[in-house]
Design a protein around this motif. Structure first.
Motif, PDB file in Angstrom:
ATOM      1  N   UNK A  82       0.805  -1.223   0.000  1.00 12.33           N
ATOM      2  CA  UNK A  82       0.000   0.000   0.000  1.00 12.33           C
ATOM      3  C   UNK A  82       0.835   1.269   0.000  1.00 12.33           C
ATOM      4  N   UNK A  83       1.988   1.236  -0.705  1.00  9.26           N
ATOM      5  CA  UNK A  83       2.840   2.431  -0.819  1.00  9.26           C
ATOM      6  C   UNK A  83       2.081   3.551  -1.526  1.00  9.26           C
ATOM      7  N   UNK A  84       2.562   4.779  -1.343  1.00  3.21           N
ATOM      8  CA  UNK A  84       1.900   5.919  -2.001  1.00  3.21           C
ATOM      9  C   UNK A  84       2.096   5.882  -3.510  1.00  3.21           C
ATOM     10  N   UNK A  85       3.149   5.181  -3.936  1.00  2.00           N
ATOM     11  CA  UNK A  85       3.366   5.103  -5.375  1.00  2.00           C
ATOM     12  C   UNK A  85       4.642   4.385  -5.730  1.00  2.00           C
ATOM     13  N   UNK A  99      -0.344   1.569 -13.745  1.00  8.12           N
ATOM     14  CA  UNK A  99      -1.533   2.337 -13.330  1.00  8.12           C
ATOM     15  C   UNK A  99      -2.708   1.391 -13.065  1.00  8.12           C
ATOM     16  N   UNK A 100      -2.844   0.391 -13.919  1.00 19.69           N
ATOM     17  CA  UNK A 100      -3.934  -0.582 -13.764  1.00 19.69           C
ATOM     18  C   UNK A 100      -3.793  -1.334 -12.437  1.00 19.69           C
ATOM     19  N   UNK A 104      -5.973   4.608  -9.684  1.00 19.00           N
ATOM     20  CA  UNK A 104      -5.931   6.010 -10.117  1.00 19.00           C
ATOM     21  C   UNK A 104      -5.259   6.933  -9.111  1.00 19.00           C
ATOM     22  N   UNK A 105      -5.278   6.564  -7.821  1.00 25.27           N
ATOM     23  CA  UNK A 105      -4.777   7.482  -6.793  1.00 25.27           C
ATOM     24  C   UNK A 105      -3.291   7.346  -6.511  1.00 25.27           C
ATOM     25  N   UNK A 106      -2.652   6.327  -7.045  1.00 24.47           N
ATOM     26  CA  UNK A 106      -1.219   6.115  -6.770  1.00 24.47           C
ATOM     27  C   UNK A 106      -0.373   7.167  -7.485  1.00 24.47           C
ATOM     28  N   UNK A 107       0.727   7.536  -6.852  1.00 20.30           N
ATOM     29  CA  UNK A 107       1.711   8.429  -7.488  1.00 20.30           C
ATOM     30  C   UNK A 107       2.599   7.554  -8.373  1.00 20.30           C
ATOM     31  N   UNK A 108       2.672   7.884  -9.649  1.00 18.40           N
ATOM     32  CA  UNK A 108       3.582   7.147 -10.539  1.00 18.40           C
ATOM     33  C   UNK A 108       4.539   8.131 -11.202  1.00 18.40           C
ATOM     34  N   UNK A 109       5.816   7.927 -10.921  1.00 17.98           N
ATOM     35  CA  UNK A 109       6.863   8.721 -11.554  1.00 17.98           C
ATOM     36  C   UNK A 109       7.555   7.904 -12.620  1.00 17.98           C
ATOM     37  N   UNK A 110       8.020   8.579 -13.669  1.00 15.81           N
ATOM     38  CA  UNK A 110       8.663   7.888 -14.786  1.00 15.81           C
ATOM     39  C   UNK A 110       9.979   8.596 -15.126  1.00 15.81           C
ATOM     40  N   UNK A 111      11.005   7.815 -15.397  1.00 17.00           N
ATOM     41  CA  UNK A 111      12.275   8.377 -15.849  1.00 17.00           C
ATOM     42  C   UNK A 111      12.131   8.823 -17.301  1.00 17.00           C
ATOM     43  N   UNK A 127       2.550  11.046 -13.039  1.00 21.07           N
ATOM     44  CA  UNK A 127       2.325  12.189 -12.150  1.00 21.07           C
ATOM     45  C   UNK A 127       3.520  13.134 -12.102  1.00 21.07           C
ATOM     46  N   UNK A 128       4.706  12.584 -12.297  1.00 18.20           N
ATOM     47  CA  UNK A 128       5.911  13.414 -12.344  1.00 18.20           C
ATOM     48  C   UNK A 128       6.970  12.667 -13.146  1.00 18.20           C
ATOM     49  N   UNK A 129       8.025  13.394 -13.523  1.00 16.01           N
ATOM     50  CA  UNK A 129       9.138  12.801 -14.268  1.00 16.01           C
ATOM     51  C   UNK A 129      10.437  12.966 -13.489  1.00 16.01           C
ATOM     52  N   UNK A 130      11.343  12.011 -13.650  1.00 22.11           N
ATOM     53  CA  UNK A 130      12.705  12.151 -13.145  1.00 22.11           C
ATOM     54  C   UNK A 130      13.642  12.243 -14.335  1.00 22.11           C
ATOM     55  N   UNK A 131      14.432  13.311 -14.410  1.00 27.72           N
ATOM     56  CA  UNK A 131      15.311  13.500 -15.570  1.00 27.72           C
ATOM     57  C   UNK A 131      16.755  13.682 -15.134  1.00 27.72           C
TER      58      UNK A 131
END
Length: 211
Positions: A82-85, A99-100, A104-111, A127-131
């Motif tokens: 049950x992590x935040x994302x 995401x599936x 819908x409520x999880x935080x998903x970050x992508x490189x 939800x956010x990007x890591x660059x």
């Protein structure tokens, strides 16, 4: 979007390389006391049960400090505890599948290392990007430094927040001023500090100036 921009200001990414006599739990708490606004648990070599136990303990700690807790790569484990994302790289599970699984409520970050990757991740619902790696990387020796102009272009190409990552420390973070990111993700710049709480606090104050 499941994350507030200010939660990405100083994003601590764990690494047990510098534990010494301490536990990772103790080091993460020092980073939280110093002002870390988000924590990502990154583990490569733990067996699943040990990882689950550690993740649950550190998640509870993060929640006590009202800071989001993210798992690196391992979408199934993030769901299980049950992590935040979760944060996923280009070679990890597909964003749509993550995401599936997480909802819908999880935080998903992508490189995202290119504008194309950034736009695709945004369209896919990240939800956010890591660059990066903006200054190379002590944890990934083969990571080539990213041109800071490209970081700025990536930040300008999407509406979702972008976090700079890769070799960032108090000594070099001011070089990123004006590039448009929401914050910085830091590994050794926090966890290799002799005084993690003081080092995190210093970084936090510097990041305030550049964002």
């Amino acid at each position: 979007m499941n994350i507030k921009r200010e939660q990405l200001k100083l994003y601590a990414v764990t690494d047990r390389s510098w534990l010494g006599d301490e536990t990772l739990y103790e080091q993460v708490e020092k980073a939280l006391k110093g002002g870390a606004t988000m924590v990502q648990l990154r583990e490569k070599n733990l067996d699943e049960e040990t990882f689950v136990q550690e993740a649950e303990e550190i998640m509870e700690l993060c929640h006590r400090y009202q800071v989001p807790f993210i798992v690196n790569d391992n979408v199934e484990l993030a769901k299980r505890i049950g992590a935040d994302g979760v944060h996923i790289g280009q070679a990890d599970m597909e964003l749509e599948q993550a995401r599936k699984l997480l909802g819908a409520d999880a935080i998903i970050g992508v490189t995202a290392k290119t504008i194309q990757q950034a736009k695709a991740a945004e369209e896919g619902g990240a939800d956010y990007l890591g660059s990066g790696a903006v200054f190379g990387s002590s944890t990934k020796p083969d990571a080539k430094p990213m041109d800071h102009a490209l970081l700025q272009e990536i930040c300008g190409s999407v509406e979702i927040p972008v976090v700079a990552i890769g070799g960032i420390s108090a000594a070099n973070v001011m070089q990123l001023k004006g590039r448009g990111m929401a914050g910085v993700a830091v590994v050794s710049g926090i966890f290799a500090c002799e005084d993690i709480e003081a080092g995190t606090k210093e970084l936090c104050e510097l990041v305030e100036h550049i964002i």
